[in-house]
Design a protein around this motif. Structure first.
Motif, PDB file in Angstrom:
ATOM      1  N   ALA A  43       0.834  -1.205   0.000  1.00 12.54           N
ATOM      2  CA  ALA A  43       0.000   0.000   0.000  1.00 12.54           C
ATOM      3  C   ALA A  43       0.867   1.252   0.000  1.00 12.54           C
ATOM      4  N   ARG A  44       1.941   1.261   0.778  1.00 15.71           N
ATOM      5  CA  ARG A  44       2.806   2.436   0.811  1.00 15.71           C
ATOM      6  C   ARG A  44       3.544   2.614  -0.514  1.00 15.71           C
ATOM      7  N   ARG A  45       3.912   1.516  -1.140  1.00 14.21           N
ATOM      8  CA  ARG A  45       4.534   1.633  -2.459  1.00 14.21           C
ATOM      9  C   ARG A  45       3.536   2.181  -3.480  1.00 14.21           C
ATOM     10  N   LEU A  46       2.302   1.755  -3.363  1.00 17.04           N
ATOM     11  CA  LEU A  46       1.277   2.280  -4.264  1.00 17.04           C
ATOM     12  C   LEU A  46       1.051   3.772  -4.020  1.00 17.04           C
ATOM     13  N   LEU A  47       1.095   4.196  -2.752  1.00 21.30           N
ATOM     14  CA  LEU A  47       0.986   5.630  -2.449  1.00 21.30           C
ATOM     15  C   LEU A  47       2.143   6.404  -3.070  1.00 21.30           C
ATOM     16  N   ALA A  48       3.336   5.819  -3.042  1.00 18.63           N
ATOM     17  CA  ALA A  48       4.488   6.463  -3.684  1.00 18.63           C
ATOM     18  C   ALA A  48       4.261   6.584  -5.191  1.00 18.63           C
ATOM     19  N   LEU A  49       3.711   5.543  -5.786  1.00 17.22           N
ATOM     20  CA  LEU A  49       3.426   5.566  -7.216  1.00 17.22           C
ATOM     21  C   LEU A  49       2.391   6.637  -7.563  1.00 17.22           C
ATOM     22  N   LEU A  50       1.335   6.728  -6.762  1.00 17.05           N
ATOM     23  CA  LEU A  50       0.313   7.752  -7.000  1.00 17.05           C
ATOM     24  C   LEU A  50       0.889   9.157  -6.857  1.00 17.05           C
ATOM     25  N   LEU A  52       3.983  10.008  -7.496  1.00 20.59           N
ATOM     26  CA  LEU A  52       4.798  10.250  -8.690  1.00 20.59           C
ATOM     27  C   LEU A  52       3.959  10.822  -9.822  1.00 20.59           C
ATOM     28  N   TRP A  53       2.775  10.275 -10.018  1.00 21.81           N
ATOM     29  CA  TRP A  53       1.916  10.681 -11.138  1.00 21.81           C
ATOM     30  C   TRP A  53       0.976  11.836 -10.786  1.00 21.81           C
ATOM     31  N   ARG A  54       0.983  12.273  -9.515  1.00 26.17           N
ATOM     32  CA  ARG A  54       0.014  13.280  -9.062  1.00 26.17           C
ATOM     33  C   ARG A  54       0.021  14.580  -9.870  1.00 26.17           C
ATOM     34  N   HIS A  59      -6.089  11.428  -8.113  1.00 26.77           N
ATOM     35  CA  HIS A  59      -7.307  10.786  -7.632  1.00 26.77           C
ATOM     36  C   HIS A  59      -7.287  10.827  -6.102  1.00 26.77           C
ATOM     37  N   PRO A  60      -7.721  11.927  -5.490  1.00 24.64           N
ATOM     38  CA  PRO A  60      -7.616  12.061  -4.031  1.00 24.64           C
ATOM     39  C   PRO A  60      -8.364  10.988  -3.253  1.00 24.64           C
ATOM     40  N   GLU A  61      -9.511  10.537  -3.756  1.00 25.75           N
ATOM     41  CA  GLU A  61     -10.269   9.513  -3.044  1.00 25.75           C
ATOM     42  C   GLU A  61      -9.501   8.198  -2.996  1.00 25.75           C
ATOM     43  N   LEU A  62      -8.774   7.889  -4.036  1.00 27.44           N
ATOM     44  CA  LEU A  62      -7.959   6.677  -4.075  1.00 27.44           C
ATOM     45  C   LEU A  62      -6.860   6.740  -3.019  1.00 27.44           C
ATOM     46  N   GLU A  63      -6.169   7.869  -2.937  1.00 30.75           N
ATOM     47  CA  GLU A  63      -5.112   8.020  -1.940  1.00 30.75           C
ATOM     48  C   GLU A  63      -5.684   7.985  -0.525  1.00 30.75           C
ATOM     49  N   LEU A  64      -6.832   8.624  -0.335  1.00 33.36           N
ATOM     50  CA  LEU A  64      -7.452   8.658   0.988  1.00 33.36           C
ATOM     51  C   LEU A  64      -7.840   7.260   1.457  1.00 33.36           C
ATOM     52  N   ARG A  65      -8.387   6.461   0.573  1.00 35.59           N
ATOM     53  CA  ARG A  65      -8.789   5.108   0.955  1.00 35.59           C
ATOM     54  C   ARG A  65      -7.576   4.251   1.300  1.00 35.59           C
ATOM     55  N   LEU A  66      -6.492   4.448   0.593  1.00 39.01           N
ATOM     56  CA  LEU A  66      -5.265   3.714   0.909  1.00 39.01           C
ATOM     57  C   LEU A  66      -4.726   4.112   2.280  1.00 39.01           C
ATOM     58  N   LEU A  67      -4.692   5.414   2.544  1.00 37.77           N
ATOM     59  CA  LEU A  67      -4.196   5.892   3.836  1.00 37.77           C
ATOM     60  C   LEU A  67      -5.048   5.367   4.983  1.00 37.77           C
ATOM     61  N   ARG A  68      -6.361   5.371   4.810  1.00 35.16           N
ATOM     62  CA  ARG A  68      -7.243   4.855   5.844  1.00 35.16           C
ATOM     63  C   ARG A  68      -7.024   3.365   6.066  1.00 35.16           C
ATOM     64  N   SER A  69      -6.798   2.646   4.988  1.00 36.98           N
ATOM     65  CA  SER A  69      -6.596   1.205   5.096  1.00 36.98           C
ATOM     66  C   SER A  69      -5.310   0.877   5.844  1.00 36.98           C
ATOM     67  N   VAL A  70      -4.241   1.603   5.524  1.00 34.03           N
ATOM     68  CA  VAL A  70      -2.973   1.395   6.233  1.00 34.03           C
ATOM     69  C   VAL A  70      -3.137   1.743   7.705  1.00 34.03           C
ATOM     70  N   LEU A 106      -9.850  -2.158  -4.575  1.00 34.51           N
ATOM     71  CA  LEU A 106      -9.738  -0.968  -5.432  1.00 34.51           C
ATOM     72  C   LEU A 106      -9.567  -1.310  -6.909  1.00 34.51           C
ATOM     73  N   SER A 107     -10.117  -2.442  -7.324  1.00 34.66           N
ATOM     74  CA  SER A 107      -9.893  -2.911  -8.698  1.00 34.66           C
ATOM     75  C   SER A 107     -10.373  -1.907  -9.739  1.00 34.66           C
ATOM     76  N   ARG A 108     -11.607  -1.417  -9.591  1.00 33.54           N
ATOM     77  CA  ARG A 108     -12.146  -0.508 -10.595  1.00 33.54           C
ATOM     78  C   ARG A 108     -11.427   0.834 -10.589  1.00 33.54           C
ATOM     79  N   ARG A 109     -11.186   1.363  -9.391  1.00 35.61           N
ATOM     80  CA  ARG A 109     -10.501   2.651  -9.301  1.00 35.61           C
ATOM     81  C   ARG A 109      -9.096   2.571  -9.892  1.00 35.61           C
ATOM     82  N   LEU A 110      -8.388   1.502  -9.589  1.00 28.28           N
ATOM     83  CA  LEU A 110      -7.023   1.357 -10.096  1.00 28.28           C
ATOM     84  C   LEU A 110      -7.019   1.097 -11.599  1.00 28.28           C
ATOM     85  N   ALA A 111      -8.029   0.390 -12.090  1.00 27.55           N
ATOM     86  CA  ALA A 111      -8.124   0.176 -13.536  1.00 27.55           C
ATOM     87  C   ALA A 111      -8.325   1.508 -14.256  1.00 27.55           C
TER      88      ALA A 111
END
Length: 266
Positions: A43-50, A52-54, A59-70, A106-111
């Motif tokens: 999850a933290r690596r995915l946050l780093a990836l997001l 990079l592309w920010r 996609h703020p909702e995607l980042e927020l859901r990841l942070l909450r999950s961690v 997060l399959s649909r959001r990440l797709a």
């Protein structure tokens, strides 16, 4: 950055998204120590990836859901680490119910996010911008330490504030380390940066272990003499480590300057 590098950006995005989804499936099936740890890393690596592309895709909702999950798994992970290192469960109970360990796939959001990445016509500036972002993020966390320097006072309140800020720096260093890993996967960065960040993360992690151990001892009933003596020994270790870290902050300043200089050259 040539066409090959741009292709590498997309390939790396697909790889880290796939690893996140694999880790999410694993922890949803069983919240064991390896799966929880593996999920938090992915999850933290995915946050780093997001991050990079920010500048191009946000996609703020995607980042927020990841942070909450961690964050939701933090207490469970802390309890697992405490048991592993000290041989017994922490005094506080941790909810290990399946609902607590349910993390988003997060399959649909990440797709949708990957589809947007694939449509970017020119991403050549991303790596140098991201390197600058990591350096400034590290600088901001280090500047917060100046509010409560070790020389400011010896009160319990002052020391708690110092420890909170060092813990915050540890979390930032951890996330910056994942960012540097991403830079290196894309052919950027310097191998020495990762070594410095890992070294600091280990020292700050040990400081946090001592802090949690002291807190757990205070929470236990009875407080026999041996326990009180151990608390004092841990307190001495904490103070000594704080002094060492404060004297060695120049290492992080040098790292920040090297990252900024490299981003300007890129």
């Amino acid at each position: 950055m040539d066409a090959d590098k741009e292709g590498l950006l997309l390939t790396q995005a697909k790889v880290w998204v796939a690893r996140y989804q694999e880790a999410a499936r694993a922890v949803r099936e069983e919240a064991s120590e390896p799966t929880v740890h593996g999920y938090r890393i992915a999850a933290r690596r995915l946050l780093a990836l997001l991050a990079l592309w920010r500048p191009l895709i946000y996609h703020p909702e995607l980042e927020l859901r990841l942070l909450r999950s961690v964050g939701r798994l933090s207490a469970l992970r802390d309890a697992q680490v405490y048991t592993e290192r000290f041989g017994k469960s922490a005094a506080s109970t941790v909810d290990t119910h399946k609902s607590t360990c349910r993390v988003p796939q997060l399959s649909r959001r990440l797709a949708r996010w990957l589809a947007a990445v694939a449509q970017v016509p020119d991403a050549r500036a991303l790596v140098s911008l991201y390197q600058q972002h990591l350096a400034l993020r590290l600088d901001e966390a280090q500047c917060a330490l100046d509010e409560y320097p070790l020389s400011a006072g010896k009160s319990a309140h002052s020391r708690r504030q110092q420890l909170r800020r060092w813990h915050r720096l540890r979390l930032e260093i951890k996330q910056v380390r994942y960012g540097v890993e991403l830079l290196q996967a894309l052919g950027g960065g310097d191998p020495g940066w990762l070594a410095t960040l890992t070294h600091w993360q280990e020292r700050l992690g040990q400081l946090q272990d001592w802090r949690q151990w002291r807190r757990a001892l205070r929470a236990e009933q009875g407080r026999p003499h041996k326990q009180t003596k151990l608390q004092q020994q841990l307190k001495g270790k904490v103070i000594a480590r704080l002094r060492q870290l404060e004297c060695q902050q120049a290492e992080l300043v040098a790292l920040k300057l090297a990252m900024l200089a490299g981003s300007q050259q890129g």
